[in-house]
Design a protein around this motif. Sequence first.
Motif, PDB file in Angstrom:
ATOM      1  N   ILE A  31      38.511  33.019  42.090  1.00 24.94           N
ATOM      2  CA  ILE A  31      38.707  34.462  42.199  1.00 24.94           C
ATOM      3  C   ILE A  31      38.254  34.914  43.585  1.00 24.94           C
ATOM      4  O   ILE A  31      37.166  34.546  44.031  1.00 24.94           O
ATOM      5  CB  ILE A  31      37.892  35.222  41.135  1.00 24.94           C
ATOM      6  N   ILE A  32      39.088  35.696  44.261  1.00 25.68           N
ATOM      7  CA  ILE A  32      38.674  36.257  45.552  1.00 25.68           C
ATOM      8  C   ILE A  32      38.441  37.762  45.463  1.00 25.68           C
ATOM      9  O   ILE A  32      37.828  38.342  46.352  1.00 25.68           O
ATOM     10  CB  ILE A  32      39.695  35.940  46.658  1.00 25.68           C
ATOM     11  N   GLU A  33      38.927  38.396  44.407  1.00 22.48           N
ATOM     12  CA  GLU A  33      38.600  39.803  44.156  1.00 22.48           C
ATOM     13  C   GLU A  33      38.605  40.037  42.654  1.00 22.48           C
ATOM     14  O   GLU A  33      39.503  39.583  41.947  1.00 22.48           O
ATOM     15  CB  GLU A  33      39.596  40.756  44.815  1.00 22.48           C
ATOM     16  N   LEU A  34      37.592  40.735  42.185  1.00 24.54           N
ATOM     17  CA  LEU A  34      37.482  41.103  40.776  1.00 24.54           C
ATOM     18  C   LEU A  34      37.153  42.585  40.699  1.00 24.54           C
ATOM     19  O   LEU A  34      36.188  43.050  41.310  1.00 24.54           O
ATOM     20  CB  LEU A  34      36.381  40.292  40.085  1.00 24.54           C
ATOM     21  N   ALA A  35      37.988  43.307  39.959  1.00 30.19           N
ATOM     22  CA  ALA A  35      37.751  44.736  39.745  1.00 30.19           C
ATOM     23  C   ALA A  35      37.773  45.020  38.253  1.00 30.19           C
ATOM     24  O   ALA A  35      38.547  44.400  37.503  1.00 30.19           O
ATOM     25  CB  ALA A  35      38.802  45.577  40.460  1.00 30.19           C
ATOM     26  N   ALA A  36      36.931  45.927  37.821  1.00 31.78           N
ATOM     27  CA  ALA A  36      36.865  46.271  36.405  1.00 31.78           C
ATOM     28  C   ALA A  36      36.346  47.689  36.246  1.00 31.78           C
ATOM     29  O   ALA A  36      35.575  48.180  37.074  1.00 31.78           O
ATOM     30  CB  ALA A  36      35.953  45.293  35.658  1.00 31.78           C
ATOM     31  N   ILE A  37      36.788  48.343  35.184  1.00 23.89           N
ATOM     32  CA  ILE A  37      36.247  49.647  34.816  1.00 23.89           C
ATOM     33  C   ILE A  37      35.872  49.622  33.339  1.00 23.89           C
ATOM     34  O   ILE A  37      36.550  48.980  32.530  1.00 23.89           O
ATOM     35  CB  ILE A  37      37.234  50.804  35.094  1.00 23.89           C
TER      36      ILE A  37
END
Length: 239
Positions: A31-37
């Motif tokens: 993973i090079i970017e992980l976004a979560a809400i």
Amino acid sequence: MSNLSTLFERYEAVVLFDTETTGLDAKADKIIELAAIRVERTPAGGLRVAGKMDSFIRLPEGQTIPEKIVELTGITDEILQSEGVRPEKAADSFAKLLAGNRILVGAHNAQFDLLFARELLRGKKIARLDFLDTVTVYKDRRPYPHKLANAIIAYGLEEKVKNSHRAIDDVLALLEVVKAMDEEREDLATYVNLFGFNPKYGVSGARIVGVRYEPQEFNNKMTRPEQTLPAKVARRGST
């Protein structure tokens, strides 16, 4: 406006997430970017974003981002070096968003993202989670293709969100798509822990514990309620 009531009758929070990765193999790629809400329901019955993250994640020493991934995402090795965090720090941030006893985790093509998330979170103590794959839902709603960008257009969200192949943009777009799906038909809860797969290719990657996998054909239009994948599975279970 949707308040996702059918989901929040069962869950204290819904966590939507997206990853950008160096490739397709969760065991070999990173993973090079992980976004979560993390979305919760307010006392008044509305929705609020109770937490969020958007982290670039550094690669192991000596590894670089493939050129085709740079072209697709705009993420470069220089960005990872200057703004990236260690995988352990990203895992800690994600684990905090997943905290609780009744958490639903959703993603568009969740099988892919969950396999990468599982590798990132390996060794972390996470309570039991339930899963929602919005691609499975969307296949019962609209004809092929079924990318997030297609769902944005189908639900008339172009002026509100964007699909940029950057994780945080895609997560915010996914929230609006999920709300639009809920307004369209209140059956999202029936898709929990049910992932459809293309019978021609089978399940991609390792199966996730707790998820039921079922072959799902493409549909040319929105299926009738009795013809959705969950309805078909329920009928088989009652016979």
